[in-house]
Design a protein around this motif. Sequence first.
Motif, PDB file in Angstrom:
ATOM      1  N   ARG A  77     -20.655 -48.022   2.369  1.00 38.64           N
ATOM      2  CA  ARG A  77     -19.231 -47.783   2.112  1.00 38.64           C
ATOM      3  C   ARG A  77     -18.658 -46.900   3.210  1.00 38.64           C
ATOM      4  O   ARG A  77     -19.390 -46.230   3.940  1.00 38.64           O
ATOM      5  CB  ARG A  77     -19.012 -47.130   0.761  1.00 38.64           C
ATOM      6  N   PRO A 116      -6.853 -47.208  -8.308  1.00 39.90           N
ATOM      7  CA  PRO A 116      -7.641 -48.101  -7.443  1.00 39.90           C
ATOM      8  C   PRO A 116      -7.948 -47.477  -6.088  1.00 39.90           C
ATOM      9  O   PRO A 116      -9.024 -47.693  -5.527  1.00 39.90           O
ATOM     10  CB  PRO A 116      -6.749 -49.334  -7.300  1.00 39.90           C
ATOM     11  N   VAL A 117      -7.006 -46.681  -5.568  1.00 39.68           N
ATOM     12  CA  VAL A 117      -7.238 -46.021  -4.279  1.00 39.68           C
ATOM     13  C   VAL A 117      -8.280 -44.910  -4.438  1.00 39.68           C
ATOM     14  O   VAL A 117      -9.175 -44.754  -3.602  1.00 39.68           O
ATOM     15  CB  VAL A 117      -5.926 -45.446  -3.720  1.00 39.68           C
ATOM     16  N   THR A 174     -14.418 -44.420 -12.117  1.00 42.65           N
ATOM     17  CA  THR A 174     -13.416 -43.496 -11.588  1.00 42.65           C
ATOM     18  C   THR A 174     -12.766 -42.698 -12.705  1.00 42.65           C
ATOM     19  O   THR A 174     -12.444 -41.517 -12.527  1.00 42.65           O
ATOM     20  CB  THR A 174     -12.346 -44.277 -10.810  1.00 42.65           C
ATOM     21  N   ARG A 225     -13.622 -41.895  10.124  1.00 43.69           N
ATOM     22  CA  ARG A 225     -14.312 -42.229   8.884  1.00 43.69           C
ATOM     23  C   ARG A 225     -15.826 -42.111   9.049  1.00 43.69           C
ATOM     24  O   ARG A 225     -16.346 -42.115  10.171  1.00 43.69           O
ATOM     25  CB  ARG A 225     -13.951 -43.648   8.443  1.00 43.69           C
ATOM     26  N   GLY A 236     -15.957 -44.553  -3.637  1.00 45.82           N
ATOM     27  CA  GLY A 236     -17.006 -45.548  -3.453  1.00 45.82           C
ATOM     28  C   GLY A 236     -17.525 -46.103  -4.752  1.00 45.82           C
ATOM     29  O   GLY A 236     -18.700 -46.481  -4.854  1.00 45.82           O
ATOM     30  N   HIS A 237     -16.667 -46.168  -5.780  1.00 48.31           N
ATOM     31  CA  HIS A 237     -17.090 -46.709  -7.061  1.00 48.31           C
ATOM     32  C   HIS A 237     -17.011 -48.226  -7.053  1.00 48.31           C
ATOM     33  O   HIS A 237     -16.065 -48.812  -6.519  1.00 48.31           O
ATOM     34  CB  HIS A 237     -16.208 -46.169  -8.189  1.00 48.31           C
ATOM     35  N   SER A 238     -17.978 -48.851  -7.685  1.00 50.61           N
ATOM     36  CA  SER A 238     -17.976 -50.309  -7.774  1.00 50.61           C
ATOM     37  C   SER A 238     -17.141 -50.794  -8.944  1.00 50.61           C
ATOM     38  O   SER A 238     -16.710 -51.943  -8.964  1.00 50.61           O
ATOM     39  CB  SER A 238     -19.413 -50.834  -7.902  1.00 50.61           C
ATOM     40  N   SER A 244     -10.613 -44.846  -6.624  1.00 50.34           N
ATOM     41  CA  SER A 244     -11.886 -45.539  -6.809  1.00 50.34           C
ATOM     42  C   SER A 244     -12.512 -45.910  -5.473  1.00 50.34           C
ATOM     43  O   SER A 244     -13.715 -45.748  -5.255  1.00 50.34           O
ATOM     44  CB  SER A 244     -11.667 -46.793  -7.660  1.00 50.34           C
ATOM     45  N   ARG A 245     -11.670 -46.378  -4.554  1.00 50.40           N
ATOM     46  CA  ARG A 245     -12.187 -46.743  -3.229  1.00 50.40           C
ATOM     47  C   ARG A 245     -12.615 -45.503  -2.453  1.00 50.40           C
ATOM     48  O   ARG A 245     -13.638 -45.512  -1.751  1.00 50.40           O
ATOM     49  CB  ARG A 245     -11.111 -47.494  -2.451  1.00 50.40           C
ATOM     50  N   LEU A 246     -11.852 -44.415  -2.581  1.00 50.23           N
ATOM     51  CA  LEU A 246     -12.217 -43.175  -1.888  1.00 50.23           C
ATOM     52  C   LEU A 246     -13.572 -42.658  -2.358  1.00 50.23           C
ATOM     53  O   LEU A 246     -14.349 -42.107  -1.572  1.00 50.23           O
ATOM     54  CB  LEU A 246     -11.152 -42.107  -2.135  1.00 50.23           C
ATOM     55  N   THR A 276     -23.907 -46.658  -4.241  1.00 51.01           N
ATOM     56  CA  THR A 276     -23.424 -48.003  -4.568  1.00 51.01           C
ATOM     57  C   THR A 276     -23.516 -48.954  -3.381  1.00 51.01           C
ATOM     58  O   THR A 276     -22.874 -49.990  -3.365  1.00 51.01           O
ATOM     59  CB  THR A 276     -21.963 -47.935  -5.060  1.00 51.01           C
TER      60      THR A 276
END
Length: 312
Positions: free
Chosen positions: A172, A245-246, A259, A161, A252-254, A248-250, A169
């Motif tokens: 991350r 949701p995944v 997303t 990673r 880096g959205h708050s 969004s995390r990929l 944001t």
Amino acid sequence: MTTFADFVASPWTPACHEPCKPSTRRRVESLLRTQLLPEFGAMCLARLGHENIRIWFDRYSRVAPAGANRALDVLSQILNFAIECGQLTSNPARAIRRNPQFRKTRFLTRTEIERLHRALDDHRGRGSGVQQADIIRLLLLTGCRKGELINLRWAEVGDDRLVLTDSKTGPRAVFLSAAAKAILDRQPRIGEYVFPSSADPSTCRSPELSLWRKVRHAASIDDVRLHDLRHTFASHAVMAGVPLPVVSRLLGHSQMRMTLRYAHVSDRETEAAAERIGSAMSATLAGAVPAPMVDANRPFAETSHSEAHGFP
């Protein structure tokens, strides 16, 4: 009398600018240096009026409408702080109408990714060309923003990673596929930055990726922006069934609503989904056992040349 430049230097900079993230400071400093201070720096703050701002904004808008909007936002924020400090009674930039932004939803199809991959192979060149090709591929493979890769340091690269300390944001993690890791592994370690400047390896390379204009023309995708590679990453993830949701995390959205702007799906995929749902409903109404609502022949289940090279 306090000039605009004096007010920006103090009290605005220590109170409002210095607490910002480094990436935000760089963007604002660029706008101050190239637009706001040359235009308004010598003017008395109290005499800065609507007409002065409108003339500047209209002139800049003819060249860079989106850039003019960003500069206007910074100017308005400075003037609002001047009101808080008792230097102004109203904000003369408030009535300026921002330029409309037309957000075209665009992402690459598998066929277009194939063409882009071939164009990158054909135009790699040497030195900076190789570096730029790898950055473009990483944009597609990671969904990162261009600035996150341009400013990437080796200290932020882990085994599986990236641990970004200064994204849009905030800090991350960006998880790396095997293909993305392979691209990073082949970069020479000659300084602090993963993609250093050829002129001064102690600094990062220029954000200008001139190769992009050449390869997108060669791939017949002239309407695609570099940022659309981020759209592509998100959209293909959604079409592959990755939950929002995944995704969004990929990215880096708050907030999840951010997303949704990227998660566009193609008409072909939507039509295929409607057909699968309709077939299942028809089978249920007829009393039959519906087949699983997964189409083994849907376009994104096929193995392609781009997948063989690590593309999504």
